[in-house]
Design a protein around this motif. Structure first.
Motif, PDB file in Angstrom:
ATOM      1  N   SER A   9       0.819  -1.211   0.000  1.00 10.39           N
ATOM      2  CA  SER A   9       0.000   0.000   0.000  1.00 10.39           C
ATOM      3  C   SER A   9       0.855   1.265   0.000  1.00 10.39           C
ATOM      4  CB  SER A   9      -0.941  -0.010   1.204  1.00 10.39           C
ATOM      5  OG  SER A   9      -1.794   1.082   1.141  1.00 10.39           O
ATOM      6  N   HIS A  61      -6.921  -6.709  -4.025  1.00 10.21           N
ATOM      7  CA  HIS A  61      -8.015  -6.146  -4.824  1.00 10.21           C
ATOM      8  C   HIS A  61      -7.471  -5.223  -5.918  1.00 10.21           C
ATOM      9  CE1 HIS A  61      -7.239  -3.648  -1.318  1.00 10.21           C
ATOM     10  NE2 HIS A  61      -7.660  -2.603  -1.978  1.00 10.21           N
ATOM     11  N   ARG A  62      -6.190  -4.875  -5.836  1.00 15.50           N
ATOM     12  CA  ARG A  62      -5.573  -4.040  -6.861  1.00 15.50           C
ATOM     13  C   ARG A  62      -4.710  -4.875  -7.806  1.00 15.50           C
ATOM     14  NH1 ARG A  62      -3.638   0.431  -3.019  1.00 15.50           N
ATOM     15  NH2 ARG A  62      -5.797   0.760  -2.401  1.00 15.50           N
TER      16      ARG A  62
ATOM     17  N   GLU B  21     -11.891   0.671  -5.619  1.00 12.82           N
ATOM     18  CA  GLU B  21     -10.965   0.797  -6.741  1.00 12.82           C
ATOM     19  C   GLU B  21     -11.607   1.528  -7.911  1.00 12.82           C
ATOM     20  OE1 GLU B  21      -7.530  -0.339  -6.696  1.00 12.82           O
ATOM     21  OE2 GLU B  21      -8.364   0.059  -4.733  1.00 12.82           O
ATOM     22  N   ARG B  29      -8.924   9.678  -3.766  1.00 15.98           N
ATOM     23  CA  ARG B  29      -7.987   9.196  -2.749  1.00 15.98           C
ATOM     24  C   ARG B  29      -6.565   9.664  -3.054  1.00 15.98           C
ATOM     25  NH1 ARG B  29      -6.150   3.151  -2.857  1.00 15.98           N
ATOM     26  NH2 ARG B  29      -4.773   4.123  -4.357  1.00 15.98           N
ATOM     27  N   GLN B  95      -4.972  11.102 -15.665  1.00 17.80           N
ATOM     28  CA  GLN B  95      -4.018  10.027 -15.912  1.00 17.80           C
ATOM     29  C   GLN B  95      -4.726   8.680 -16.066  1.00 17.80           C
ATOM     30  OE1 GLN B  95      -1.067   9.157 -12.808  1.00 17.80           O
ATOM     31  NE2 GLN B  95       0.481   9.350 -14.395  1.00 17.80           N
ATOM     32  N   LYS B  98      -5.909   8.184 -19.327  1.00 22.30           N
ATOM     33  CA  LYS B  98      -4.811   8.271 -20.293  1.00 22.30           C
ATOM     34  C   LYS B  98      -4.923   9.509 -21.187  1.00 22.30           C
ATOM     35  CE  LYS B  98      -3.164   3.555 -20.360  1.00 22.30           C
ATOM     36  NZ  LYS B  98      -4.062   2.731 -19.560  1.00 22.30           N
ATOM     37  N   SER B 239      -6.832   1.515   3.512  1.00 19.01           N
ATOM     38  CA  SER B 239      -6.751   1.899   2.111  1.00 19.01           C
ATOM     39  C   SER B 239      -8.134   1.854   1.455  1.00 19.01           C
ATOM     40  CB  SER B 239      -5.770   0.968   1.410  1.00 19.01           C
ATOM     41  OG  SER B 239      -5.932   1.002   0.028  1.00 19.01           O
ATOM     42  N   VAL B 240      -8.946   0.848   1.822  1.00 16.12           N
ATOM     43  CA  VAL B 240     -10.276   0.722   1.225  1.00 16.12           C
ATOM     44  C   VAL B 240     -11.250   1.732   1.846  1.00 16.12           C
ATOM     45  CG1 VAL B 240     -12.264  -0.793   0.971  1.00 16.12           C
ATOM     46  CG2 VAL B 240      -9.967  -1.701   0.646  1.00 16.12           C
TER      47      VAL B 240
END
Lengths: 102, 423
Positions: A9, A61-62, B21, B29, B95, B98, B239-240
């Motif tokens: 991470s 998950h990434r 994600e 994030r 980004q 792209k 992170s999530v």
């Protein structure tokens, strides 16, 4: 010498695992250059000719996204086995890495 | 049991992790995270302006007399954080599509600046900086995403001015952005100047219930539970969950910082440093207590050895080696205290802060500091914060102890069995 990129991470925890891997590789006479980075740095690192990219279990998950990018650059990409993601996991880690590279 | 965890992982944990994600959440994030160095450094000037020293000292007097000057670096960074965040979101979202990230970042900044109108005093123009701080963060997120979407749709549909290949790339790139930039600027001017809508007041009203909810005890317990829930499956919980919750946490931090700079009472209990220093002591799950138990009481050879190797990282809040080494992941014995401990610590820390036993946090210290130091700095130098951290560590030791002993005994049995069967 093989160049290996570890992705987690923030690049902190994989640093600890990197040391375990280097130690184990040293025992077997394998010369490794391993670098730990956070998942947001992967894009920038991809151009630096890695022999393998290994993704930490906590960001699995990434994994798909990172693997797609690695495939574009033709770099083998695998996940780090969860049970090897600790300072004592060197042997399992080296085995997983060698399977990925070969 | 195995079926139940499979079900949770397949139906709950994995889909939620995948949601985090999502392209726009990811851009938010990374945009917010890219601004953290400026928040960390900027917030420390709040500490310098009112140092945690006796009031009679000359240096304290000096700081009080020169507070306005000392706070200028803070005013240009943390106080107008939304400007940096807009750039970060625009860059990262462009980004991910792209398309040229620098153009994306610049378009996002322009659209944010066009949500405010300068006042003219003596023929000089002044921007109202307060809309670029915590209260402007939600507007920033909305207009940054909107403007980059316009930019990339124009690009993908070919609505751009194309120059011959012979023209240098840097020149053609700026021409390519002309039409989308024009659309964004005209649109934002229409909203802010022609129609005269102040997006900041509109969004502030809409977001008010969310801001209130996230600062309640329940609003603290939900992310606390979810983060250890994700980690129980080995997925990086902060992170999530942080992808969704961090903008709100940042609003609390920025608002508290503004109140501290103005010498007012801090309005919020729950900026991210509350979680970081009082609840995640040693990392998610408050595992410093577990590591202490492991070092003091482990009988199993493996656990004793592991305890020693993970102790130093644990002091600096790095606990993946603990979570994957013991492991805690999918370990029915250790998941129980791993989830309960942070909830107990969250309740204690929330009340200690809201009834004024400990100052609310308003400074962002680097997350790899040992918790007592981090808590002391984050509260602007409140020594009672150190006490609360120590109390929380003691509580986590007490909760982890019985569960760890059960697991330790199991490991010892396994190890003797292996020794006996070994040739």
């Amino acid at each position: 010498m093989k160049k290996v990129l570890f992705v987690c991470s923030g690049g902190m925890s994989s640093e600890i695992v990197v040391n375990a891997l280097k130690k184990e590789a040293g025992k077997h006479g394998q010369d490794l250059d391993v670098k730990a980075v956070g998942s947001s740095e992967v894009d920038a690192e991809l151009d630096h000719h890695w022999d393998a990219i290994m993704v930490a279990p906590q960001i699995r998950h990434r994994f798909k996204g990172i693997k797609e990018k690695a495939d574009e650059h033709g770099v083998p990409c695998g996940s780090i086995p969860a049970q090897a993601y600790n300072p004592l996991g060197g042997p399992t880690l080296l085995k997983a890495l060698n399977e990925l590279i070969s | 049991m195995a079926k139940f965890t499979d079900f949770l992982e397949e139906k709950v944990s994995n889909p939620m992790a995948r949601l985090a994600e999502q392209r726009h959440l990811l851009a938010i994030r990374d945009g917010v995270i890219s601004s953290l160095p400026f928040i960390i450094v900027g917030s420390f000037f709040l500490l310098i302006a009112s140092p945690p020293l006796p009031e009679s000292w000359a240096i304290t007097q000096w700081a009080a007399d020169n507070a306005a000057e000392i706070l200028i670096p803070y005013r240009m960074t943390m106080f107008i954080m939304s400007l940096y965040v807009a750039f970060g979101i625009g860059y990262n979202l462009a980004q991910s599509y792209k398309v040229d990230p620098l153009s994306g970042a610049q378009i996002a900044v322009a659209s944010l600046l066009l949500t405010i109108t300068p006042t003219v005093i003596d023929e000089l123009f002044y921007l109202p900086m307060e809309f670029l701080g915590g209260s402007g963060l939600f507007v920033t997120i909305i207009v940054s995403i909107l403007s980059v979407e316009i930019f990339r749709i124009c690009k993908q549909k070919g609505i751009t001015i194309k120059l011959p290949d012979a023209v240098p790339k840097s020149v053609s790139r700026s021409f390519e952005a002309l039409i989308p930039v024009a659309i964004v600027i005209v649109l934002m001017t229409l909203i802010t100047v022609v129609i005269g809508v102040n997006l900041h007041t509109v969004v502030e009203k809409l977001a008010a219930p969310l801001v209130t909810a996230g600062d309640s005890l329940f609003g603290v317990l939900v992310p606390v539970f979810l983060i250890t829930f994700f980690w129980s499956f080995g997925i990086h919980g902060v992170s999530v969950v942080g992808s969704v919750a961090r903008p709100v946490w940042e609003v609390y931090l920025l608002n508290n910082g503004e109140a501290a700079a103005a010498g007012e009472i801090l309005p919020h209990v729950a900026p991210e440093p509350l979680y970081q220093w009082f609840i995640w002591v040693g990392g998610s799950g408050a595992t410093l207590g577990l590591v202490i138990v492991m070092i003091l009481f482990a009988r199993s050879k493996y656990l004793k050895n592991l305890g020693r190797t993970v102790s130093v990282p644990a002091l600096f809040n790095i606990n993946e080696p603990v979570i994957f080494g013991l492991p805690i992941v999918l370990n029915p014995i250790l998941i129980i205290p791993f989830i309960i401990t942070p909830i107990v610590l969250a309740i204690i820390s929330y009340f200690a802060t809201s009834i004024g036993l400990v100052s609310p946090t308003f400074i962002r210290a680097p997350w790899t500091l040992p918790a007592p130091i981090g808590a002391y700095l984050a509260t602007g130098g409140d020594w009672r914060a150190i006490l609360l951290v120590l109390v929380n560590i003691a509580i986590s030791v007490a909760i982890y102890f019985p569960f760890f002993k059960v697991y330790d005994r199991k490991m010892v049995d396994l190890e003797t069995e292996e020794d006996n069967t070994a040739p």
